[in-house]
Design a protein around this motif. Sequence first.
Motif, PDB file in Angstrom:
ATOM      1  N   ARG A   1      -6.269   1.935  11.450  1.00 30.03           N
ATOM      2  CA  ARG A   1      -5.039   1.600  12.166  1.00 30.03           C
ATOM      3  C   ARG A   1      -4.122   0.722  11.345  1.00 30.03           C
ATOM      4  N   GLU A   2      -4.685  -0.258  10.649  1.00 36.77           N
ATOM      5  CA  GLU A   2      -3.872  -1.194   9.872  1.00 36.77           C
ATOM      6  C   GLU A   2      -3.194  -0.491   8.696  1.00 36.77           C
ATOM      7  N   PHE A   3      -3.873   0.514   8.126  1.00 34.65           N
ATOM      8  CA  PHE A   3      -3.252   1.274   7.047  1.00 34.65           C
ATOM      9  C   PHE A   3      -2.050   2.062   7.564  1.00 34.65           C
ATOM     10  N   ARG A   4      -2.197   2.685   8.736  1.00 36.15           N
ATOM     11  CA  ARG A   4      -1.074   3.425   9.318  1.00 36.15           C
ATOM     12  C   ARG A   4       0.089   2.483   9.632  1.00 36.15           C
ATOM     13  N   GLU A   5      -0.246   1.297  10.108  1.00 41.93           N
ATOM     14  CA  GLU A   5       0.796   0.294  10.367  1.00 41.93           C
ATOM     15  C   GLU A   5       1.506  -0.082   9.062  1.00 41.93           C
ATOM     16  N   SER A   6       0.735  -0.247   8.001  1.00 44.90           N
ATOM     17  CA  SER A   6       1.316  -0.621   6.706  1.00 44.90           C
ATOM     18  C   SER A   6       2.220   0.478   6.167  1.00 44.90           C
ATOM     19  N   ILE A   7       1.778   1.735   6.289  1.00 41.21           N
ATOM     20  CA  ILE A   7       2.595   2.857   5.830  1.00 41.21           C
ATOM     21  C   ILE A   7       3.922   2.895   6.596  1.00 41.21           C
TER      22      ILE A   7
END
Length: 336
Positions: free
Chosen positions: A103-109
């Motif tokens: 989830r945090e990676f998708r938020e970062s993207i």
Amino acid sequence: MEQLLSALVTIVIGVGGALVYFFGSNLILDRIFPANAPDLAVASRNMRIAGMVRPWLFLGPALISLSVYLVYPLFASIIYSFHGRDGVEFVGLDNYRWLLSDREFRESIFNNILWLIVVPTFSTLFGLIIAALTDRIWWGNIAKSLIFMPMAISFVGASVIWKFVYDYRDAGTAQIGLLNAIVVYFGGNPHVWISMPFWNNFFLMVILIWIQTGFAMVLLSAALRGISEETVEAAVIDGANPWQIFIKIKVPQIWGTIAVVWTTITILVLKVFDIVLAMTNGQWQSQVLANLMFDWMFRGGGDFGRGAVIAVVIMLMVVPIMVWNIRNARREMKGH
């Protein structure tokens, strides 16, 4: 004082070491291949060999530094991305599978895409507008100096400045943050601006736009001054107004420079780290890829595999833009 002395010693050693290296290496090269050899054929051969070797003496330190600090980390990151937390156990594509589901990676993207849309656009736009306007006023150089000044400030230093701008105090107390002070003056309520999910990204972007507008202004101002006066005079004779001259005559002629400025800022935005770290540390849904990589690589015991796979993603996003930028610059050089 101790830090100043340390910085001074570092500068002296660095500059002194460079001078010693360049003068010493050239002296040794001239001793090995003397140009004043008695035999004319030998002297000619020595001059030819020295001429071929000398450029590499200057390029050598830079090439070694690039290899140690850029090429090696690049391949090491790719290798680590296939390994586990300790960087020893081979886990194949597990880190890449984790990345797609995190989830945090998708938020970062998502946040990085926001940064990519907003920061290069407004930095280039403001830089172009300011470059055009300051060339028309007598105090334009003073204005350019003031606008360029934030470029001399580190990202962390700029973040500290803007933390005071966004500072929050409880309602009813004196606001030391400039933004909240203005809001309260006009009858509004103070807010913790940098903790507002989604919107806090834009408050952070303002910092980078503030810094990069000066960079864009300098390059675009130089490009505008390089425009042929004949084309502008012809447009005036044809009845074009100042707005038409700017949009239809000047902008098309500096489009190559605009593209270079845009892509250069884009590359910087893809690697943005310092501002997010200093302002929010990725909290309140403001996480970006570089800060996420730092978290996985160096915090919580460190996970070399997951940190490396995020670094690989950043690299894959940066490389195409860099290649396009270099090709565009070479195309313009050939045109001249």
